[in-house]
Scaffold this motif. Structure first.
Motif, mmCIF file in Angstrom:
data_model
loop_
_atom_site.group_PDB
_atom_site.id
_atom_site.type_symbol
_atom_site.label_atom_id
_atom_site.label_comp_id
_atom_site.label_asym_id
_atom_site.label_seq_id
_atom_site.Cartn_x
_atom_site.Cartn_y
_atom_site.Cartn_z
ATOM 1 N N ARG A 139 59.974 23.123 42.872
ATOM 2 C CA ARG A 139 58.512 23.172 42.797
ATOM 3 C C ARG A 139 58.013 22.587 41.476
ATOM 4 N NH1 ARG A 139 55.351 28.600 44.377
ATOM 5 N NH2 ARG A 139 56.446 28.148 46.308
ATOM 6 N N GLU A 140 58.689 22.906 40.386
ATOM 7 C CA GLU A 140 58.282 22.396 39.076
ATOM 8 C C GLU A 140 58.375 20.870 39.009
ATOM 9 O OE1 GLU A 140 59.453 26.560 38.913
ATOM 10 O OE2 GLU A 140 60.624 24.816 39.511
ATOM 11 N N MET A 141 59.456 20.325 39.537
ATOM 12 C CA MET A 141 59.618 18.873 39.530
ATOM 13 C C MET A 141 58.635 18.206 40.492
ATOM 14 S SD MET A 141 61.641 18.073 37.175
ATOM 15 C CE MET A 141 62.003 16.359 37.517
ATOM 16 N N ARG A 142 58.330 18.884 41.592
ATOM 17 C CA ARG A 142 57.319 18.350 42.508
ATOM 18 C C ARG A 142 55.987 18.242 41.786
ATOM 19 N NH1 ARG A 142 53.841 20.977 46.905
ATOM 20 N NH2 ARG A 142 54.257 22.736 45.600
ATOM 21 N N TYR A 143 55.625 19.278 41.030
ATOM 22 C CA TYR A 143 54.362 19.251 40.280
ATOM 23 C C TYR A 143 54.390 18.191 39.181
ATOM 24 C CZ TYR A 143 53.061 23.617 42.626
ATOM 25 O OH TYR A 143 52.733 24.577 43.556
ATOM 26 N N LEU A 144 55.546 17.990 38.572
ATOM 27 C CA LEU A 144 55.661 16.925 37.575
ATOM 28 C C LEU A 144 55.397 15.571 38.229
ATOM 29 C CD1 LEU A 144 56.311 15.848 34.764
ATOM 30 C CD2 LEU A 144 58.736 15.855 35.422
ATOM 31 N N GLY A 145 55.983 15.359 39.391
ATOM 32 C CA GLY A 145 55.711 14.131 40.139
ATOM 33 C C GLY A 145 54.235 14.007 40.476
ATOM 34 N N GLY A 146 53.618 15.132 40.854
ATOM 35 C CA GLY A 146 52.183 15.127 41.136
ATOM 36 C C GLY A 146 51.369 14.755 39.915
ATOM 37 N N CYS A 147 51.733 15.295 38.770
ATOM 38 C CA CYS A 147 51.015 14.972 37.521
ATOM 39 C C CYS A 147 51.158 13.499 37.168
ATOM 40 C CB CYS A 147 51.531 15.844 36.372
ATOM 41 S SG CYS A 147 51.044 17.577 36.503
ATOM 42 N N LEU A 148 52.356 12.955 37.335
ATOM 43 C CA LEU A 148 52.559 11.526 37.072
ATOM 44 C C LEU A 148 51.738 10.671 38.038
ATOM 45 C CD1 LEU A 148 56.417 11.453 36.453
ATOM 46 C CD2 LEU A 148 54.610 11.109 34.757
ATOM 47 N N GLY A 149 51.772 11.038 39.309
ATOM 48 C CA GLY A 149 50.999 10.309 40.308
ATOM 49 C C GLY A 149 49.512 10.379 40.057
ATOM 50 N N LEU A 150 49.028 11.550 39.646
ATOM 51 C CA LEU A 150 47.608 11.690 39.333
ATOM 52 C C LEU A 150 47.228 10.845 38.124
ATOM 53 C CD1 LEU A 150 47.140 15.503 39.975
ATOM 54 C CD2 LEU A 150 45.897 13.662 41.131
ATOM 55 N N ALA A 151 48.077 10.831 37.115
ATOM 56 C CA ALA A 151 47.781 10.033 35.915
ATOM 57 C C ALA A 151 47.666 8.549 36.267
ATOM 58 C CB ALA A 151 48.860 10.250 34.854
ATOM 59 N N ILE A 152 48.604 8.052 37.041
ATOM 60 C CA ILE A 152 48.551 6.647 37.461
ATOM 61 C C ILE A 152 47.335 6.403 38.344
ATOM 62 C CG2 ILE A 152 49.728 4.890 38.848
ATOM 63 C CD1 ILE A 152 52.391 6.246 37.897
ATOM 64 N N GLY A 153 47.096 7.328 39.255
ATOM 65 C CA GLY A 153 45.958 7.195 40.154
ATOM 66 C C GLY A 153 44.629 7.201 39.427
ATOM 67 N N TYR A 154 44.479 8.089 38.448
ATOM 68 C CA TYR A 154 43.209 8.162 37.705
ATOM 69 C C TYR A 154 42.962 6.899 36.885
ATOM 70 C CZ TYR A 154 42.422 13.066 38.952
ATOM 71 O OH TYR A 154 42.179 14.230 39.630
ATOM 72 N N LEU A 155 44.007 6.304 36.358
ATOM 73 C CA LEU A 155 43.836 5.038 35.630
ATOM 74 C C LEU A 155 43.265 3.955 36.556
ATOM 75 C CD1 LEU A 155 47.049 4.866 33.429
ATOM 76 C CD2 LEU A 155 44.697 5.070 32.635
ATOM 77 N N SER A 156 43.805 3.900 37.758
ATOM 78 C CA SER A 156 43.315 2.928 38.741
ATOM 79 C C SER A 156 41.919 3.292 39.220
ATOM 80 C CB SER A 156 44.252 2.884 39.951
ATOM 81 O OG SER A 156 45.565 2.647 39.556
ATOM 82 N N LYS A 157 41.692 4.572 39.422
ATOM 83 C CA LYS A 157 40.428 5.043 40.005
ATOM 84 C C LYS A 157 39.243 4.743 39.098
ATOM 85 C CE LYS A 157 38.523 8.567 42.906
ATOM 86 N NZ LYS A 157 37.354 7.749 43.101
ATOM 87 N N TYR A 158 39.428 4.820 37.816
ATOM 88 C CA TYR A 158 38.329 4.513 36.902
ATOM 89 C C TYR A 158 37.779 3.113 37.180
ATOM 90 C CZ TYR A 158 35.743 3.079 32.822
ATOM 91 O OH TYR A 158 34.756 2.582 32.012
ATOM 92 N N HIS A 159 38.665 2.152 37.304
ATOM 93 C CA HIS A 159 38.230 0.773 37.518
ATOM 94 C C HIS A 159 37.585 0.588 38.894
ATOM 95 C CE1 HIS A 159 39.898 -0.533 33.745
ATOM 96 N NE2 HIS A 159 40.999 0.134 34.030
ATOM 97 N N LEU A 160 38.128 1.250 39.901
ATOM 98 C CA LEU A 160 37.528 1.184 41.233
ATOM 99 C C LEU A 160 36.135 1.809 41.227
ATOM 100 C CD1 LEU A 160 40.615 2.206 43.404
ATOM 101 C CD2 LEU A 160 39.533 -0.053 43.319
#
Length: 133
Positions: A101-122
């Motif tokens: 579960r902890e590693m799943r959340y870490l993956g989620g945090c990484l995915g959100l960070a990448i996603g938010y960087l892209s989302k700002y520009h969109l």
């Protein structure tokens, strides 16, 4: 506070709300759909919170009325489909690879960070652009 610092802070707040909601769902519901329910609930909470923060404090956007605000939110959510795929992809990949579960959340945090960087520009180009909205 600079725009970058504000955006990073709001991304962190939305990430904590998302992951916190997922954890709450996982603790409250132990059924076979718990993972998917937690992803959906966390995504919904994070989406609404980030929309409210971005609209007001990042883009300083004023909707004309409630209908217009709803239209802008729908556009915001549509722009979030790609970034949600990134977020879910990372979280589910970490879930499969590490079965924790902890590693799943870490993956989620990484995915959100990448996603938010892209989302700002969109969002800047297609959602909160005064010429488009």
């Amino acid at each position: 506070m600079s725009l970058l610092a504000s955006y990073a802070l709001f991304a962190l707040i939305a990430t904590l709300a998302n992951i916190g909601t997922q954890e709450l769902v996982m603790r409250l519901y132990l059924g076979s759909s718990a993972l998917w329910l937690s992803l959906l609930a966390g995504t919904a909470v994070g989406l609404v919170l980030k929309y409210l923060l971005d609209k007001r404090y990042i883009f300083h956007f004023q909707s004309r009325n409630t209908v217009h605000d709803g239209q802008i939110f729908i556009l915001y959510a549509i722009m979030g489909l790609l970034t949600t795929a990134i977020f879910w992809g990372f979280e589910l990949l970490f879930h499969v690879l590490f079965d924790s579960r902890e590693m799943r959340y870490l993956g989620g945090c990484l995915g959100l960070a990448i996603g938010y960087l892209s989302k700002y520009h969109l969002d800047k180009r297609f959602v909160f652009n005064k010429d488009v909205a």
